[in-house]
Design a protein around this motif. Structure first.
Motif, PDB file in Angstrom:
ATOM      1  N   VAL A   1       0.835  -1.209   0.000  1.00 51.02           N
ATOM      2  CA  VAL A   1       0.000   0.000   0.000  1.00 51.02           C
ATOM      3  C   VAL A   1       0.869   1.258   0.000  1.00 51.02           C
ATOM      4  O   VAL A   1       0.571   2.235  -0.690  1.00 51.02           O
ATOM      5  CB  VAL A   1      -0.985  -0.007   1.189  1.00 51.02           C
ATOM      6  CG1 VAL A   1      -1.739   1.306   1.283  1.00 51.02           C
ATOM      7  CG2 VAL A   1      -1.962  -1.171   1.062  1.00 51.02           C
ATOM      8  N   THR A   2       1.962   1.221   0.744  1.00 49.41           N
ATOM      9  CA  THR A   2       2.885   2.361   0.768  1.00 49.41           C
ATOM     10  C   THR A   2       3.440   2.633  -0.630  1.00 49.41           C
ATOM     11  O   THR A   2       3.421   3.774  -1.105  1.00 49.41           O
ATOM     12  CB  THR A   2       4.043   2.091   1.751  1.00 49.41           C
ATOM     13  OG1 THR A   2       3.500   1.896   3.055  1.00 49.41           O
ATOM     14  CG2 THR A   2       5.037   3.239   1.756  1.00 49.41           C
ATOM     15  N   PHE A   3       3.900   1.589  -1.304  1.00 47.16           N
ATOM     16  CA  PHE A   3       4.483   1.785  -2.634  1.00 47.16           C
ATOM     17  C   PHE A   3       3.425   2.030  -3.714  1.00 47.16           C
ATOM     18  O   PHE A   3       3.702   2.670  -4.725  1.00 47.16           O
ATOM     19  CB  PHE A   3       5.443   0.658  -2.990  1.00 47.16           C
ATOM     20  CG  PHE A   3       6.772   0.863  -2.325  1.00 47.16           C
ATOM     21  CD1 PHE A   3       7.729   1.685  -2.900  1.00 47.16           C
ATOM     22  CD2 PHE A   3       7.048   0.290  -1.093  1.00 47.16           C
ATOM     23  CE1 PHE A   3       8.941   1.930  -2.275  1.00 47.16           C
ATOM     24  CE2 PHE A   3       8.261   0.518  -0.453  1.00 47.16           C
ATOM     25  CZ  PHE A   3       9.209   1.339  -1.044  1.00 47.16           C
ATOM     26  N   LEU A   4       2.212   1.577  -3.469  1.00 47.85           N
ATOM     27  CA  LEU A   4       1.099   1.944  -4.356  1.00 47.85           C
ATOM     28  C   LEU A   4       0.891   3.455  -4.295  1.00 47.85           C
ATOM     29  O   LEU A   4       0.751   4.123  -5.326  1.00 47.85           O
ATOM     30  CB  LEU A   4      -0.188   1.218  -3.951  1.00 47.85           C
ATOM     31  CG  LEU A   4      -1.478   1.715  -4.617  1.00 47.85           C
ATOM     32  CD1 LEU A   4      -1.451   1.411  -6.114  1.00 47.85           C
ATOM     33  CD2 LEU A   4      -2.686   1.088  -3.951  1.00 47.85           C
ATOM     34  N   THR A   5       0.891   3.995  -3.087  1.00 42.87           N
ATOM     35  CA  THR A   5       0.697   5.432  -2.908  1.00 42.87           C
ATOM     36  C   THR A   5       1.862   6.223  -3.497  1.00 42.87           C
ATOM     37  O   THR A   5       1.661   7.221  -4.195  1.00 42.87           O
ATOM     38  CB  THR A   5       0.516   5.760  -1.407  1.00 42.87           C
ATOM     39  OG1 THR A   5      -0.524   4.928  -0.882  1.00 42.87           O
ATOM     40  CG2 THR A   5       0.151   7.212  -1.207  1.00 42.87           C
ATOM     41  N   ILE A   6       3.080   5.764  -3.247  1.00 42.77           N
ATOM     42  CA  ILE A   6       4.259   6.434  -3.811  1.00 42.77           C
ATOM     43  C   ILE A   6       4.204   6.390  -5.335  1.00 42.77           C
ATOM     44  O   ILE A   6       4.403   7.410  -6.013  1.00 42.77           O
ATOM     45  CB  ILE A   6       5.559   5.790  -3.295  1.00 42.77           C
ATOM     46  CG1 ILE A   6       5.735   6.059  -1.801  1.00 42.77           C
ATOM     47  CG2 ILE A   6       6.779   6.288  -4.081  1.00 42.77           C
ATOM     48  CD1 ILE A   6       6.833   5.233  -1.141  1.00 42.77           C
ATOM     49  N   PHE A   7       3.912   5.218  -5.881  1.00 38.40           N
ATOM     50  CA  PHE A   7       3.831   5.068  -7.338  1.00 38.40           C
ATOM     51  C   PHE A   7       2.752   5.980  -7.906  1.00 38.40           C
ATOM     52  O   PHE A   7       2.958   6.641  -8.929  1.00 38.40           O
ATOM     53  CB  PHE A   7       3.559   3.613  -7.726  1.00 38.40           C
ATOM     54  CG  PHE A   7       3.271   3.437  -9.185  1.00 38.40           C
ATOM     55  CD1 PHE A   7       4.274   3.601 -10.127  1.00 38.40           C
ATOM     56  CD2 PHE A   7       1.994   3.121  -9.609  1.00 38.40           C
ATOM     57  CE1 PHE A   7       4.008   3.460 -11.485  1.00 38.40           C
ATOM     58  CE2 PHE A   7       1.716   2.975 -10.960  1.00 38.40           C
ATOM     59  CZ  PHE A   7       2.717   3.148 -11.898  1.00 38.40           C
ATOM     60  N   TYR A   8       1.598   6.022  -7.246  1.00 38.19           N
ATOM     61  CA  TYR A   8       0.523   6.893  -7.729  1.00 38.19           C
ATOM     62  C   TYR A   8       0.993   8.346  -7.787  1.00 38.19           C
ATOM     63  O   TYR A   8       0.843   9.016  -8.804  1.00 38.19           O
ATOM     64  CB  TYR A   8      -0.738   6.794  -6.857  1.00 38.19           C
ATOM     65  CG  TYR A   8      -1.713   7.879  -7.237  1.00 38.19           C
ATOM     66  CD1 TYR A   8      -2.511   7.740  -8.365  1.00 38.19           C
ATOM     67  CD2 TYR A   8      -1.774   9.079  -6.537  1.00 38.19           C
ATOM     68  CE1 TYR A   8      -3.356   8.759  -8.775  1.00 38.19           C
ATOM     69  CE2 TYR A   8      -2.609  10.104  -6.938  1.00 38.19           C
ATOM     70  CZ  TYR A   8      -3.395   9.939  -8.061  1.00 38.19           C
ATOM     71  OH  TYR A   8      -4.222  10.964  -8.466  1.00 38.19           O
ATOM     72  N   HIS A   9       1.530   8.838  -6.671  1.00 37.63           N
ATOM     73  CA  HIS A   9       1.913  10.254  -6.617  1.00 37.63           C
ATOM     74  C   HIS A   9       3.001  10.593  -7.639  1.00 37.63           C
ATOM     75  O   HIS A   9       2.915  11.623  -8.314  1.00 37.63           O
ATOM     76  CB  HIS A   9       2.351  10.647  -5.206  1.00 37.63           C
ATOM     77  CG  HIS A   9       1.209  10.863  -4.277  1.00 37.63           C
ATOM     78  ND1 HIS A   9       0.372  11.946  -4.370  1.00 37.63           N
ATOM     79  CD2 HIS A   9       0.750  10.130  -3.235  1.00 37.63           C
ATOM     80  CE1 HIS A   9      -0.554  11.881  -3.425  1.00 37.63           C
ATOM     81  NE2 HIS A   9      -0.347  10.783  -2.729  1.00 37.63           N
ATOM     82  N   LEU A  10       4.000   9.757  -7.777  1.00 36.41           N
ATOM     83  CA  LEU A  10       5.069  10.029  -8.744  1.00 36.41           C
ATOM     84  C   LEU A  10       4.583   9.849 -10.182  1.00 36.41           C
ATOM     85  O   LEU A  10       4.831  10.693 -11.047  1.00 36.41           O
ATOM     86  CB  LEU A  10       6.272   9.128  -8.470  1.00 36.41           C
ATOM     87  CG  LEU A  10       6.995   9.353  -7.148  1.00 36.41           C
ATOM     88  CD1 LEU A  10       8.104   8.327  -6.973  1.00 36.41           C
ATOM     89  CD2 LEU A  10       7.546  10.772  -7.062  1.00 36.41           C
ATOM     90  N   GLY A  11       3.895   8.748 -10.428  1.00 34.20           N
ATOM     91  CA  GLY A  11       3.389   8.483 -11.780  1.00 34.20           C
ATOM     92  C   GLY A  11       2.392   9.531 -12.236  1.00 34.20           C
ATOM     93  O   GLY A  11       2.432   9.989 -13.390  1.00 34.20           O
ATOM     94  N   MET A  12       1.512   9.944 -11.327  1.00 32.05           N
ATOM     95  CA  MET A  12       0.533  10.972 -11.658  1.00 32.05           C
ATOM     96  C   MET A  12       1.240  12.270 -12.037  1.00 32.05           C
ATOM     97  O   MET A  12       0.867  12.952 -12.990  1.00 32.05           O
ATOM     98  CB  MET A  12      -0.407  11.165 -10.468  1.00 32.05           C
ATOM     99  CG  MET A  12      -1.384  12.314 -10.589  1.00 32.05           C
ATOM    100  SD  MET A  12      -0.801  13.860  -9.860  1.00 32.05           S
ATOM    101  CE  MET A  12      -0.713  13.465  -8.139  1.00 32.05           C
ATOM    102  N   ARG A  13       2.293  12.632 -11.306  1.00 32.21           N
ATOM    103  CA  ARG A  13       3.041  13.855 -11.631  1.00 32.21           C
ATOM    104  C   ARG A  13       3.637  13.774 -13.038  1.00 32.21           C
ATOM    105  O   ARG A  13       3.607  14.741 -13.801  1.00 32.21           O
ATOM    106  CB  ARG A  13       4.158  14.071 -10.609  1.00 32.21           C
ATOM    107  CG  ARG A  13       3.669  14.680  -9.341  1.00 32.21           C
ATOM    108  CD  ARG A  13       4.742  14.659  -8.254  1.00 32.21           C
ATOM    109  NE  ARG A  13       4.273  15.377  -7.084  1.00 32.21           N
ATOM    110  CZ  ARG A  13       3.320  14.962  -6.269  1.00 32.21           C
ATOM    111  NH1 ARG A  13       2.736  13.810  -6.485  1.00 32.21           N
ATOM    112  NH2 ARG A  13       2.938  15.699  -5.239  1.00 32.21           N
ATOM    113  N   LEU A  14       4.200  12.618 -13.363  1.00 39.19           N
ATOM    114  CA  LEU A  14       4.770  12.447 -14.699  1.00 39.19           C
ATOM    115  C   LEU A  14       3.695  12.534 -15.775  1.00 39.19           C
ATOM    116  O   LEU A  14       3.877  13.223 -16.794  1.00 39.19           O
ATOM    117  CB  LEU A  14       5.507  11.111 -14.789  1.00 39.19           C
ATOM    118  CG  LEU A  14       6.795  11.008 -13.979  1.00 39.19           C
ATOM    119  CD1 LEU A  14       7.299   9.564 -13.949  1.00 39.19           C
ATOM    120  CD2 LEU A  14       7.862  11.936 -14.542  1.00 39.19           C
ATOM    121  N   VAL A  15       2.581  11.861 -15.570  1.00 39.03           N
ATOM    122  CA  VAL A  15       1.495  11.867 -16.565  1.00 39.03           C
ATOM    123  C   VAL A  15       0.941  13.279 -16.742  1.00 39.03           C
ATOM    124  O   VAL A  15       0.760  13.745 -17.878  1.00 39.03           O
ATOM    125  CB  VAL A  15       0.380  10.867 -16.177  1.00 39.03           C
ATOM    126  CG1 VAL A  15      -0.865  11.066 -17.031  1.00 39.03           C
ATOM    127  CG2 VAL A  15       0.881   9.436 -16.286  1.00 39.03           C
TER     128      VAL A  15
END
Length: 175
Positions: free
Chosen positions: A36-50
């Motif tokens: 869940v922690t890395f899901l949240t990290i991935f979301y925040h970073l990936g969303m910024r890139l997108v």
């Protein structure tokens, strides 16, 4: 900065998949937390890139800086002075530092870059609250609210920096 953000996003996705896969078979609780922690990290970073790449694909750093949205508001100069923006802004990274350098661009082009960067970070602020929906599946509402608020606060710093710099650049153009 760009390479580090992309590699960190990829690494967080890999850790998300590995921890999720192992958790699925073992049900070791700590792996659920890691997932869940890395899901949240991935979301925040990936969303910024997108968001960043999407806005860049549409505008290519050519936003109309004369629009009312980008004009300095009456309260901003006082606010930025109280926040001491001039002292701390240099400590924050830029995704594409070259876009903000006079050696590479005219002042008008840099102003347009500040507008695009502002819009990107404003959109990111809104999308920072999407992980609150993760509570439907994972619970821990307070954790997702805190991380979403911290994420939005972080991006508001970049909006402030763009809005702080733009009037100074506009004055240079008028000279």
């Amino acid at each position: 900065m760009k390479k580090q953000m992309i590699s960190t996003t990829v690494i967080s996705f890999v850790i998300l998949l590995l921890s999720g896969g192992v958790y699925y078979y073992t049900h070791i609780r700590i792996l659920f937390t890691v997932m869940v922690t890395f899901l949240t990290i991935f979301y925040h970073l990936g969303m910024r890139l997108v968001v960043g790449y999407s806005i860049d694909a549409k505008y290519h750093n050519h936003m109309d800086y004369t629009k009312k949205w980008f004009q300095e508001k009456s309260f901003e100069a006082t606010l930025y002075k109280k926040l001491q923006v001039k002292k701390w802004k240099k400590f924050f990274p830029s995704f594409n530092p070259g876009d903000f350098q006079l050696e590479n661009s005219s002042i008008e082009e840099i102003i347009q870059v500040t507008c695009q960067a502002e819009v990107v970070h404003e959109i990111i602020i809104v999308f920072s609250f999407v992980p609150i929906l993760f509570t439907i599946w994972f619970g821990s509402l307070e954790v997702f609210i805190i991380t979403s608020c911290l994420s939005a606060l972080f991006d508001s710093i970049f909006v402030i920096m763009q809005r702080f710099n733009r009037p100074r650049l506009m004055r240079l153009v008028k000279k």
